[in-house]
Each structure stands twice: as structure tokens, then as C-alpha cells.
Design an enzyme around this catalytic site. Sequence first.
Site, short mmCIF file in Angstrom:
data_model
loop_
_atom_site.label_atom_id
_atom_site.label_comp_id
_atom_site.label_asym_id
_atom_site.label_seq_id
_atom_site.Cartn_x
_atom_site.Cartn_y
_atom_site.Cartn_z
N GLU A 74 28.10 -35.15 -43.37
CA GLU A 74 28.41 -36.03 -42.25
C GLU A 74 29.73 -36.75 -42.48
O GLU A 74 30.02 -37.18 -43.58
CB GLU A 74 27.27 -37.04 -42.07
CG GLU A 74 27.39 -37.91 -40.83
CD GLU A 74 26.18 -38.80 -40.63
OE1 GLU A 74 26.31 -39.86 -40.01
OE2 GLU A 74 25.09 -38.43 -41.13
N CYS B 98 24.77 -39.29 -46.80
CA CYS B 98 25.46 -40.16 -47.74
C CYS B 98 25.23 -39.61 -49.15
O CYS B 98 24.12 -39.16 -49.46
CB CYS B 98 24.94 -41.59 -47.63
SG CYS B 98 25.73 -42.74 -48.76
#
Length: 533
Positions: free
Chosen positions: A430, A396
Amino acid sequence: IEQTNSSESDGNVPKRQRLTRASTRLSQSSQDLKRAADHDESPPLTPTGNAPSSESELDISSPNASHDESQAKDQANRDSDKDLSHRPKRRRCHETYNFNMKCPTPGCNSLGHLTGKHERHFAVSGCPLYHNLSADECKVSSEKNVKAISREKQEEEVKGQEESNSRHATRHQTPTSKQSRYKEQVAEMRKGRNSSLQKEQKEKHMEHRQTHGNTREPLLENITSEYDLELFRKAQARASEDLEKLRIQGQITEGSNMIKTILFGRYELDTWYHSPYPEEYARLGRLYVCEFCLKYMKSQTILRRHMAKCVWKHPPGDEVYRKGSISVFEVDGKKNKIYCQNLCLLAKLFLDHKTLYYDVEPFLFYVMTEADNTGCHLVGYFSKEKNSFLNYNVSCILTMPQYMRQGFGKMLIDFSYLLSKVEEKVGSPERPLSDLGLISYRSYWKEVLLRYMYNFQGKEISIKEISQETAVNPVDIVSTLQSLQMLKYWKGKHLVLKRQDLIDEWKAKEIKRGNSNKTIDPTSLKWTPPKGT
């Protein structure tokens, strides 16, 4: 039946046996229903989602039901239909509005909608007056957009039919002539915009701001091209329409359990998304957050008292990078659990796809700060799994709104790839990426590839070599080359084209940018990979 008279004839015995078997099946069925009812602590729900008001609404069918039980079920369904016929009908979707609500914009009568598709609105996101428009102007704009969308769909259908007739349509990477003309038109429209506001326009903007303050959107005319302004208006209308659909479905309620603003240091930030803060804090609408320890409070008085006692001036953990006023701290989610949880809650206010809030122990957080005489102020951060099976180097990533569009996002991305180089790994973020995250990563990958092409002197180039030198995943390299139209398929082989025009354009921007301090210096990194990674 068991206590019958002995004077009965033997011919009545089979009849008694049939009655006994039927009664046994009925008693077993009733016992099964009773056990099922005892097993479920809460009453079963009806198709409407409410608890049943009578026993006639329960489904009494059983896999072993006999003919007599099916008749009982039919009778129960008929009784249920009679009961339901006396109940009030469900409200329609458009009746779920509370017409006692009013738009919070001063002077607004709640009529009209930014999309032009609704008669009323109850939120600032759909208020024409807040956006300095009238309800009629919104309707006219909506009709134009509908016609344009229908025309684009027809053109796409024709284009799809043409491509389906071509055998090798999927291999064409070059833009069509129509796309090239459209790109030229957009570039021409953007060239024609005014570079700066005139004196009269500045006075008009300042007067509007002083008159209405934060109750109206700032005037947007003449600060950008008409094309970009129209795109921005369409995006606003689309976001307002999505919020309207969610509000009709009852998934969100304007003003309830939604933090509108946070006071963070010397900034007051408008939030973008919902974050799962405790309910007693979320319903306040405004939150006060310490910019050093990230503790959240209910009032400015509590924040003032906390700041007088707070001894934190930088994030916990180890400082692994420092150059000038920019520092990066490595924070272990297991050692500093509360700080990392508060950081995740804060980040969710500005990220849509983030799902990690409390399970922070398997992650490392790299927090970037900018220092002054008062302390190290939070610029942004990215999190990373301690042991990633798929070699993700970012889980993140966030840049705080007050530091956006200043180059800090690219610095965070560059720092994540620098760690991958030290680990001698190939990394990738990701998925899924947020909209802003995808734009930032594409821009970074483009810059890395063009710099590599500029310094490359050979004739044959390998994607594997590029990946090993830059630590960028080969899949990301291929997708970037395709978007830059630098990857071609010719005679059964994939060729990488060195487009000198793009390289020259990138080099001109680099020279214009000069010696910026918004770059990561590998020599300033003092870090060794954690054990077990």
C-alpha cells in the site's frame, strides 16, 4: 407609530407605512443575528484565531441587508479599527523563540546552527557542538552547498531546454554521458575509502566516546568515503532545517510531549517520530515497554514488577511459520485488539506516514520473532487488510531498529509475497511507502527479477508470466525494469533486455553471501488463507 392621533391627515399614512416596513426589516435582521448567535455555542473567531473581545469585531452583514444596515456595518468596521489600533502588534516569526531556553548539549552556548543559516539553536538536532563542528565551519559548509545547488539548478534548466527540443526525449531510458561520468566518479571515490580503521584512529574514537558519552555524536571521519560522509552531513542539515521551520511555526516544541527513548527488552532505542501515546506517558520523555505483551509503563520499577508477573513469552495468535529460531505469528486485530493497538503505537515511533493506531479490527498482523531461552523477541511485523479491494498484500511494514540491516526486512517482504502466492493473487504494498520501505522494496524487486532472468532459458519473455510466477504486481515489475535500464522502446514495441553484467553481479553476491538463514523457506509455512479473503 400605531398609537398616532386620529386627527392626523390621510396624507401621513404612506409615511407611517414606510417607517413601519423599515422598522420591520431592522427587527428581522436583529432576530436573525440573535438566532445565529444562539445556534453557535462558542463565540466566532476573528481573523487572528482568537475569540473577539468586543461586539464591534463581529460581522453583522446579512444577505437581505438594506442601505441603513450597510451604513451600520461601516460604522462597526470603523469602531473595530479603532479598537484594533490600541492592541499590541503580532510578533514576528523569529520572535516566537523563547530566548531563555538553552541547548541541552553540555558546554554549548546555543550560538550557531548546523545549517549555518540561523544565529541560535535550542535543540540537539541543530547544535554544531553535538556534531563535533564549530559555528564557523557550519557557515562555510552552508555557503558551499548554496553555490553547488545554484549551479545544479542552472545545469538542470539547460538540460530541460535540450530535452524539450527533442521530440522523443521521454522515450530515452539510457543515462546521459554526464550521468555516466558522475556514476563512475562516485564509484571511484568509494573505492578509495579505508576498509578498516587504524590503531591510532580506533583509540581516538574510543577516547572521544569515553569522554563525551551520548552527549556528542560519534566521530565519523575515516569510517566511510568522503563522498558518503558529505551526503550524510547534507541530510542532517536538511532534517535540522525542516525541524527549525516546524518549531518556528509552532507545530512542534522541543521536549514537550515527545518520547525521546524507550527501554525495550535489553535495548534502549532512540525514537524517530511522534506517537500518540496518552499525554501522561508522552510527556515523560522515556517509556518502558514490555517486549512480549507490549504494555507501556512509566518507570523501570513498574516494568520490573510487570516482568515478574507477565506470562507472555510470544505474541498472541497462531504460529504459521517456523524455521530455526525465526517464527511468524498471525495475530487477528479483532481477537487481540489491545496487543495490536500497542504494536501500532510502538511502530509509529519509527514510521512517519503511519496513521492506523486504534482501528485494528479489519487487519491481520504478521509478527516475526527470534527465539532464545528467554522467549520470542520482536523483530518486525507487517499488517494486511482482511479484505483488500486493490489486492494490497501489505498495509504497514516495520523492522525494529536493533534488527535493521541484517536481512530481516527482506524476509518480511518475501513472506508477504509467499502468502500472496498461496492465495493465488498478485500483491503490492500500500502506498505511500516510507523512505526505508521504498529502498527495501526496490532492492527486493531487483533481486526477484534478476533471479528470474538467471533461471530463464527462453528467448521471449512476458511481464504477465513474471507477475504470475513471482506474485509481484506488473506495475512494480515495469518500474524496476526501467530503473535497471532493461526496458527499451524500439520500433513501436517495448523490449526487455537481458543485461548479463547485472545478472553476473547479482550471482557473485549470492555466492559470497553463502547459505544464509535470512531467507524464507516455503516448506516451513503452515497456513491456509482466512475465510472471506
